[in-house]
Design an enzyme around this catalytic site. Structure first.
Site, PDB file in Angstrom:
ATOM      1  N   HIS A 185       0.938  -1.101   0.027  1.00 53.47           N
ATOM      2  CA  HIS A 185       0.115  -0.170  -0.366  1.00 53.47           C
ATOM      3  C   HIS A 185       0.873   1.252  -0.003  1.00 53.47           C
ATOM      4  O   HIS A 185       2.068   1.422   1.125  1.00 53.47           O
ATOM      5  CB  HIS A 185      -0.868   0.201   1.450  1.00 53.47           C
ATOM      6  CG  HIS A 185      -1.726  -1.109   0.939  1.00 53.47           C
ATOM      7  ND1 HIS A 185      -1.116  -1.739   2.292  1.00 53.47           N
ATOM      8  CD2 HIS A 185      -2.863  -0.939   1.172  1.00 53.47           C
ATOM      9  CE1 HIS A 185      -2.623  -3.623   2.696  1.00 53.47           C
ATOM     10  NE2 HIS A 185      -3.306  -2.737   1.879  1.00 53.47           N
ATOM     11  N   ASP A 209       2.790   1.926   2.787  1.00 54.21           N
ATOM     12  CA  ASP A 209       3.126   1.192   3.412  1.00 54.21           C
ATOM     13  C   ASP A 209       4.603   1.491   3.462  1.00 54.21           C
ATOM     14  O   ASP A 209       5.348   1.502   4.887  1.00 54.21           O
ATOM     15  CB  ASP A 209       2.819  -0.458   2.944  1.00 54.21           C
ATOM     16  CG  ASP A 209       1.889  -0.828   3.806  1.00 54.21           C
ATOM     17  OD1 ASP A 209       0.790  -0.968   4.212  1.00 54.21           O
ATOM     18  OD2 ASP A 209       1.700  -1.983   2.398  1.00 54.21           O
TER      19      ASP A 209
HETATM   20  C1  XLS Z   1      -7.099  -7.026   3.955  1.00 48.52           C
HETATM   21  C2  XLS Z   1      -6.799  -6.769   2.723  1.00 48.52           C
HETATM   22  C3  XLS Z   1      -5.779  -6.523   2.955  1.00 48.52           C
HETATM   23  C4  XLS Z   1      -6.052  -6.457   0.982  1.00 48.52           C
HETATM   24  C5  XLS Z   1      -4.550  -4.898   0.416  1.00 48.52           C
HETATM   25  O1  XLS Z   1      -8.254  -8.013   5.115  1.00 48.52           O
HETATM   26  O2  XLS Z   1      -6.664  -8.207   2.894  1.00 48.52           O
HETATM   27  O3  XLS Z   1      -4.587  -6.429   3.180  1.00 48.52           O
HETATM   28  O4  XLS Z   1      -5.396  -7.306   0.554  1.00 48.52           O
HETATM   29  O5  XLS Z   1      -5.715  -3.858   0.766  1.00 48.52           O
END
Ligand code: XLS
Ligand code: NI
Ligand code: NI
Length: 436
Positions: free
Chosen positions: A100, A103
């Site tokens: 993200h 991140d």
């Molecule tokens: C959360 C989601 C997230 C997505 C990306 O539960 O899995 O990690 O994969 O935003």
């Protein structure tokens, strides 16, 4: 300086090895069904769990020991973390990663500064990606952590939140393009509701669709040809998320004329939260032609939330790979480990054990699936089960030459339907056990 000085590149040593830092099943260049394992599985590490996960939970503080991370929000720390991440990806031998925007780089005091921070860190990602050949599987924007998204992003009652999210996704598409990312994922972390009394659902869904159309248009404008994904999840953090399961997503995409632009990124633990199996979700997506990518993890049978554990169950990985192969293999997608080490597994080496285990489990799943397909027992059984549709009446119905009246005539003439044959569930389950 190495962040993992005691760990060298993880290699394949075969099933008999006693080395916990070696692969028993994943051999990147082994050919399965005419393609290398590496190209079948397209493994990806999730930056958010592996490099930003702290082990904090609602009851306790961070536990992870990460000597390379000073815990600050400085750009230096963020850039250094990127270099460590690439050392990890390289040693593990994964071809992809996913992140993200938030991140990788800290937010600044306003959007312009936040974007500058992101650009600065992305330059390091670019450098490392070019140096190693390890590429972004998909990018995504975090539209759920900051308090401005408390009521949602694209579905917020606050149009400014929508605008901020639009600016964020625009920027994130640009960096995804710059990094040669092969996809872009939307997971609607706050796109849902806690309470219907304060919610205009129709308006929120209309906005979400408008938002996705804007993303599609902008991608076209800048020449981003990667695949868009939507990632179903029924709840958590909201009580109901609009992208609740594969079928709901597909319905939404069709209703709003987005079906040609997005495929699904399916996650095991989300499937189970929706009351489905991963196999169900994959079949729903695959049969609709929108099976794009998977977030590999698993839940806990006794815990009703998204525990995001590393997948080690060979049945599960076999099912995943069987279904992926059945629908023609990954194109732009891959096996992204959206999984986190347990709070109690706080040493850096646990990150290696976790990913090695997941990669081996998927490699085995791939091999088992390929063996099952080579023998064709399951396929053959399913084919035979539907044989009444291949000729005669069934073929005529499929060809569209019948209606209720002609079928009534046919049945009045026959008197009763032909007998059924056994579904053979137990036998099939036994057959699968002979491969696993
Ligand atoms: C959360 C989601 C997230 C997505 C990306 O539960 O899995 O990690 O994969 O935003
Ligand atoms: Ni996910
Ligand atoms: Ni998840």
């Amino acid at each position: 300086m190495s962040a993992f000085p005691d760990i060298s590149k993880v290699t394949y040593e075969g099933p008999e090895t006693k080395n916990p830092l070696a692969f028993r099943h994943y051999q990147a260049d082994e050919i399965v069904e005419g393609k290398t394992m590496k190209d079948h599985l397209r493994f990806s590490v999730a930056y958010w769990h592996t490099f930003r996960g702290t082990g904090a939970d609602p009851f306790g503080q961070a536990t992870m020991i990460r000597p390379w991370d000073d815990g600050s929000d400085s750009l230096e720390n963020a850039k250094n973390r990127v270099r460590v991440a690439f050392e990890f990806f390289e040693k593990l031998g994964v071809p992809h990663f996913a992140f993200h925007d938030r991140d990788v780089a800290p937010e600044g005091k306003n959007l312009a500064e936040t974007n500058r921070n992101l650009d600065e860190v992305v330059r390091v990602i670019q450098e490392e990606s070019d140096r190693t050949g390890i590429r972004l599987l998909w990018g995504t924007a975090c539209l759920f952590a900051n308090p401005r998204y408390v009521h949602g992003a694209a579905t917020s009652p606050n149009s400014d939140a929508f605008a901020y999210a639009a600016a964020q996704v625009k920027k994130c598409l640009e960096i995804t393009l710059a990094l040669g990312g092969q996809g872009y994922t939307f997971w609607g972390g706050r796109e849902g509701y806690q309470n219907l009394w304060n919610t205009d659902m129709k308006r929120e869904l209309d906005h979400l669709a408008q938002f996705l159309h804007m993303a599609v248009d902008y991608a076209k404008e800048i020449g981003f040809a990667g695949q868009f994904y939507i990632e179903p999840k029924p709840k958590e953090p909201t009580k109901h998320q609009y992208d609740s399961d594969a079928a709901a997503c597909i319905n939404f995409l069709r209703q709003y004329d987005l079906i040609d632009h997005l495929k699904l990124n399916l996650e095991t633990n989300h499937a189970t939260l929706a009351g489905h199996t991963m196999q169900h979700e994959m079949e729903v997506a695959g049969s609709a032609g929108v099976l794009g990518s998977i977030d590999a993890n698993t839940g806990d049978m006794l815990l009703g939330w998204d525990t995001d554990q590393f997948p080690t169950d060979i049945y599960l990985t076999t099912i995943c790979m069987y279904t992926i192969l059945k629908y023609g293999g990954f194109k732009t997608g891959g096996v992204n480990f959206d999984a986190k080490v347990r709070r109690e597994s706080f040493e850096p080496v646990d990150l290696f054990y976790a990913h090695i285990g997941g990669m081996d489990a998927f490699a085995r799943g791939l091999k088992v699936a390929a063996a099952m397909r080579a023998d064709g027992v399951i396929d053959g059984f399913v084919r035979d089960r539907y044989a009444s549709w291949d000729t005669g009446l069934g073929a005529e119905i499929e060809a569209g030459t019948h209606d209720f009246k002609s079928l009534e005539r046919y049945m009045l003439d026959r008197g009763d339907a032909a007998g059924n044959t056994s579904g053979r569930q137990e036998w099939l389950e036994n057959v699968i056990n002979t491969y696993v």
